[in-house]
Scaffold this motif. Structure first.
Motif, PDB file in Angstrom:
ATOM      1  N   GLY A   1     118.429  62.989  59.987  1.00 46.73           N
ATOM      2  CA  GLY A   1     117.033  62.755  60.335  1.00 46.73           C
ATOM      3  C   GLY A   1     116.762  61.449  61.042  1.00 46.73           C
ATOM      4  N   VAL A   2     117.809  60.631  61.312  1.00 45.22           N
ATOM      5  CA  VAL A   2     117.627  59.330  61.961  1.00 45.22           C
ATOM      6  C   VAL A   2     118.620  59.211  63.113  1.00 45.22           C
ATOM      7  CG1 VAL A   2     117.708  56.823  61.686  1.00 45.22           C
ATOM      8  CG2 VAL A   2     116.833  58.251  59.826  1.00 45.22           C
ATOM      9  N   VAL A   3     118.117  58.945  64.318  1.00 44.39           N
ATOM     10  CA  VAL A   3     118.998  58.685  65.457  1.00 44.39           C
ATOM     11  C   VAL A   3     119.597  57.293  65.278  1.00 44.39           C
ATOM     12  CG1 VAL A   3     119.186  58.504  67.953  1.00 44.39           C
ATOM     13  CG2 VAL A   3     117.572  60.132  66.949  1.00 44.39           C
ATOM     14  N   ASN A   4     120.919  57.204  65.276  1.00 53.85           N
ATOM     15  CA  ASN A   4     121.585  55.926  65.080  1.00 53.85           C
ATOM     16  C   ASN A   4     121.837  55.276  66.435  1.00 53.85           C
ATOM     17  OD1 ASN A   4     123.361  53.779  64.475  1.00 53.85           O
ATOM     18  ND2 ASN A   4     124.139  54.857  62.673  1.00 53.85           N
ATOM     19  N   LEU A   5     121.129  54.170  66.705  1.00 55.54           N
ATOM     20  CA  LEU A   5     121.265  53.467  67.973  1.00 55.54           C
ATOM     21  C   LEU A   5     122.339  52.386  67.929  1.00 55.54           C
ATOM     22  CD1 LEU A   5     117.502  52.948  68.939  1.00 55.54           C
ATOM     23  CD2 LEU A   5     118.987  54.920  69.331  1.00 55.54           C
ATOM     24  N   LEU A   6     122.949  52.157  66.756  1.00 52.76           N
ATOM     25  CA  LEU A   6     123.913  51.072  66.606  1.00 52.76           C
ATOM     26  C   LEU A   6     125.360  51.522  66.744  1.00 52.76           C
ATOM     27  CD1 LEU A   6     122.381  49.141  63.563  1.00 52.76           C
ATOM     28  CD2 LEU A   6     121.856  48.920  66.000  1.00 52.76           C
ATOM     29  N   ASN A   7     125.645  52.780  66.484  1.00 53.44           N
ATOM     30  CA  ASN A   7     127.031  53.237  66.463  1.00 53.44           C
ATOM     31  C   ASN A   7     127.123  54.653  67.021  1.00 53.44           C
ATOM     32  OD1 ASN A   7     129.700  53.870  65.889  1.00 53.44           O
ATOM     33  ND2 ASN A   7     129.651  52.963  63.848  1.00 53.44           N
ATOM     34  N   PRO A   8     127.766  54.853  68.185  1.00 53.52           N
ATOM     35  CA  PRO A   8     127.857  56.203  68.754  1.00 53.52           C
ATOM     36  C   PRO A   8     128.679  57.168  67.906  1.00 53.52           C
ATOM     37  CG  PRO A   8     129.237  54.661  69.989  1.00 53.52           C
ATOM     38  CD  PRO A   8     128.407  53.839  69.040  1.00 53.52           C
ATOM     39  N   ALA A   9     129.509  56.667  66.986  1.00 49.75           N
ATOM     40  CA  ALA A   9     130.268  57.566  66.110  1.00 49.75           C
ATOM     41  C   ALA A   9     129.338  58.410  65.249  1.00 49.75           C
ATOM     42  CB  ALA A   9     131.219  56.757  65.231  1.00 49.75           C
ATOM     43  N   ALA A  10     128.122  57.927  64.987  1.00 49.29           N
ATOM     44  CA  ALA A  10     127.169  58.660  64.148  1.00 49.29           C
ATOM     45  C   ALA A  10     126.608  59.893  64.848  1.00 49.29           C
ATOM     46  CB  ALA A  10     126.023  57.738  63.727  1.00 49.29           C
ATOM     47  N   TYR A  11     126.785  60.005  66.161  1.00 46.85           N
ATOM     48  CA  TYR A  11     126.277  61.185  66.869  1.00 46.85           C
ATOM     49  C   TYR A  11     126.939  62.469  66.376  1.00 46.85           C
ATOM     50  CZ  TYR A  11     124.449  57.745  70.240  1.00 46.85           C
ATOM     51  OH  TYR A  11     123.797  56.703  70.827  1.00 46.85           O
TER      52      TYR A  11
ATOM     53  N   ASN B   1     115.605  41.873  71.318  1.00 43.88           N
ATOM     54  CA  ASN B   1     114.866  42.772  70.446  1.00 43.88           C
ATOM     55  C   ASN B   1     115.778  43.315  69.351  1.00 43.88           C
ATOM     56  OD1 ASN B   1     112.014  43.407  71.781  1.00 43.88           O
ATOM     57  ND2 ASN B   1     113.510  43.195  73.420  1.00 43.88           N
ATOM     58  N   THR B   2     115.218  43.567  68.186  1.00 44.16           N
ATOM     59  CA  THR B   2     115.986  44.124  67.077  1.00 44.16           C
ATOM     60  C   THR B   2     116.330  45.572  67.386  1.00 44.16           C
ATOM     61  OG1 THR B   2     114.782  42.705  65.535  1.00 44.16           O
ATOM     62  CG2 THR B   2     116.032  44.540  64.601  1.00 44.16           C
ATOM     63  N   PRO B   3     117.621  45.931  67.453  1.00 41.80           N
ATOM     64  CA  PRO B   3     117.989  47.313  67.792  1.00 41.80           C
ATOM     65  C   PRO B   3     117.784  48.245  66.609  1.00 41.80           C
ATOM     66  CG  PRO B   3     119.957  46.040  67.341  1.00 41.80           C
ATOM     67  CD  PRO B   3     118.799  45.068  67.269  1.00 41.80           C
ATOM     68  N   GLY B   4     117.724  49.544  66.905  1.00 42.54           N
ATOM     69  CA  GLY B   4     117.603  50.554  65.860  1.00 42.54           C
ATOM     70  C   GLY B   4     116.245  51.223  65.856  1.00 42.54           C
TER      71      GLY B   4
ATOM     72  N   SER C   1     119.460  57.045  74.399  1.00 50.36           N
ATOM     73  CA  SER C   1     118.379  56.147  73.976  1.00 50.36           C
ATOM     74  C   SER C   1     117.934  55.280  75.142  1.00 50.36           C
ATOM     75  CB  SER C   1     118.822  55.256  72.802  1.00 50.36           C
ATOM     76  OG  SER C   1     119.912  54.428  73.183  1.00 50.36           O
ATOM     77  N   LEU C   2     116.660  54.949  75.140  1.00 51.33           N
ATOM     78  CA  LEU C   2     116.040  54.013  76.087  1.00 51.33           C
ATOM     79  C   LEU C   2     115.310  52.975  75.250  1.00 51.33           C
ATOM     80  CD1 LEU C   2     115.029  53.144  78.948  1.00 51.33           C
ATOM     81  CD2 LEU C   2     113.116  54.711  78.604  1.00 51.33           C
ATOM     82  N   THR C   3     115.770  51.724  75.284  1.00 46.49           N
ATOM     83  CA  THR C   3     115.207  50.683  74.432  1.00 46.49           C
ATOM     84  C   THR C   3     115.103  49.361  75.192  1.00 46.49           C
ATOM     85  OG1 THR C   3     117.409  50.081  73.597  1.00 46.49           O
ATOM     86  CG2 THR C   3     116.160  51.692  72.322  1.00 46.49           C
ATOM     87  N   PRO C   4     114.113  48.521  74.866  1.00 44.34           N
ATOM     88  CA  PRO C   4     114.085  47.157  75.416  1.00 44.34           C
ATOM     89  C   PRO C   4     115.188  46.324  74.783  1.00 44.34           C
ATOM     90  CG  PRO C   4     112.306  47.453  73.834  1.00 44.34           C
ATOM     91  CD  PRO C   4     112.949  48.793  74.007  1.00 44.34           C
ATOM     92  N   TYR C   5     115.973  45.624  75.606  1.00 48.09           N
ATOM     93  CA  TYR C   5     117.059  44.794  75.090  1.00 48.09           C
ATOM     94  C   TYR C   5     116.600  43.359  74.851  1.00 48.09           C
ATOM     95  CZ  TYR C   5     121.592  42.491  74.670  1.00 48.09           C
ATOM     96  OH  TYR C   5     122.650  41.749  74.218  1.00 48.09           O
TER      97      TYR C   5
END
Length: 458
Positions: free
Chosen positions: A65-75, A44-47, A132-136
């Protein structure tokens, strides 16, 4: 009291949505493609939706305003005394076409499911937490194959025509919990733990047909169930060499450690008699490795424009050296060697917001997005690589004036296998996706919703 009630309603909604979404994820087909017959299926396409509407870019994105699912540094970008929650739904239409013996065949299938549940919140100054909880990945296919009567064959000459039915479904889900820390000005690092779990079922049925109609052959059915449960990790970094009131340029990278999935596989073969008599039962471990992944890119922002480019490399082939054969050998060349291969993907995306704080025109406060993604499928067929691409678009609609919270709508059109399908007889696949995402930002910056501030009066 009003703020307290709002927070309680939000928590209750999350408590209801999360279990329902998980049940939906594990009980329905979320992809429909013959290319999911091997391994863990289609990735699945992440993000979150704003990122996917921009082609999937985001390893360098920093946004309140956007949760970044690709890079934990963005937290680490989450402001203090705020909370950011995201929820997304996605529907898909798959269209598969193939030419066999000069006859064109096609199938279509629709799926619908949740895509992501995520939140981001501060722990301390310049330290943020993300979940995050996402389908991989997803598996879903149903296909038939007929072995025609051949009088010269010592086996099929006595049995006759045989029909094979193959079908499978299942999912692999990712749960990620991470921390992002701004170590010094404009430079952040992040770490995350990723837990993968899921179940995949694959079934094949062989049904012989007697030549004269007087035979007593019975069907045989094989059932494989893959059970996956493992923990992996991810590290990330972001740096903003340009950061002022007019523009921001951020570069970022993330590395997924990967490693053995070690699925436990239960195998059963039984015949279709009155008692479904078992011929074979057993347990084994499948040699399947999640690849190491390196993502790098940049993200440039002004008051009106945002533009990003990502490059993603996955070493599927180096991590998984085994292969499988599919179909039957013969003059029709219907047998294929299926193997994993290393992949490279390029993503690019653009966002335009005419006037984010315009009090006169609602449409000028919308964010308009578009993107493109190109790369290769992670499996080869007789050493043929399958190219795939996607075109994306979407809009973000703020819920009120000056709000960070938004409702996002996105669409995606993609194709796979078009470069070699006609030449080697594979399936040409195209799909269309439509998705809706909800981003809720709570904090002192949004219209006076001081959720985390102590009131002066009770």
């Amino acid at each position: 009291m009003q703020v307290k009630n709002t927070l309680i309603r939000l928590l209750v909604a999350v408590a209801v949505v999360v279990p329902a979404a998980v049940r939906a994820q594990t009980s329905s087909i979320n992809a429909f493609s013959p290319y999911t017959m091997y391994g863990i299926g289609e990735l699945n396409t992440p993000g979150t939706l704003p990122m996917r509407s921009m082609g999937g870019v985001g390893v360098a994105m920093r946004s309140t305003g956007v949760v970044n699912l690709l890079n934990p540094a963005a937290y680490s970008s989450i402001p203090q005394k705020t909370f950011l929650f995201n929820f997304g739904l996605e529907g898909q239409n798959y269209y598969n076409a193939q030419t066999v013996a000069d006859v064109s065949k096609h199938t279509a299938y629709n799926t619908f499911n949740f895509h992501d549940i995520a939140f981001q919140m501060p722990i301390a100054k310049k330290l943020g937490l993300g979940f995050s909880l996402t389908p991989y990945s997803s598996v879903g296919y149903r296909t038939k194959y007929y072995h025609e009567y051949d009088p010269s064959d010592p086996v099929w000459g006595n049995v006759g025509r045989v029909q094979y039915n193959y079908q499978g479904e299942g999912d692999l889900t990712e749960v990620k919990l991470g921390l992002g820390w701004e170590v010094f000005k404009n430079f952040s690092i992040g770490v995350a733990a990723q837990y993968y779990w899921g179940s995949i079922d694959r079934t094949f049925t062989m049904t012989p047909t007697a030549i004269t109609g007087e035979g007593t052959f019975t069907s045989s059915t094989g059932v494989d169930n893959y059970t996956i449960s493992c923990v992996k990790g991810q590290v990330g970094v972001q740096w903003s060499p340009i950061l002022n009131r007019k523009r921001i340029l951020t570069v970022g990278a993330a590395f997924d450690i990967g490693g053995d999935l070690n699925p436990e596989v239960s195998n059963r073969i039984y015949i279709g008699d009155l008692y479904s008599t078992s011929v074979k039962d057993g347990l084994s471990d499948l040699a399947l490795v999640l690849p190491r992944q390196l993502t790098a890119g940049f993200y440039y922002q002004t008051a009106k424009w945002a533009f990003g480019v990502d490059y993603v490399y996955q070493n599927w082939g180096d991590s998984n050296t085994g292969f499988e054969m599919t179909g039957v050998s013969g003059a029709d060349h219907s047998s294929y060697k299926v193997a994993y291969t290393n992949t490279s993907t390029v993503k690019a995306g653009l966002e335009y917001t005419p006037s984010r704080y315009d009090v006169r025109s609602f449409l000028k406060r919308w964010s308009y997005r578009a993107g493109f993604r190109y790369g290769y499928h992670n499996q080869t067929f007789n050493d043929n690589r399958l190219a795939q691409y996607a075109i994306t678009a979407g809009v973000g609609v703020p819920v009120k004036l000056w709000a960070i919270s938004a409702i996002d709508v996105g669409v995606e059109y993609g194709r796979r296998g078009y470069n070699v399908a006609e030449r080697v007889g594979l399936v040409r696949q195209q799909y269309f996706k439509i998705a809706v995402g909800f981003s809720l930002f709570a904090g002192a910056q949004e219209n006076g919703e001081y959720w985390f501030s102590r009131p002066k009066y009770d």
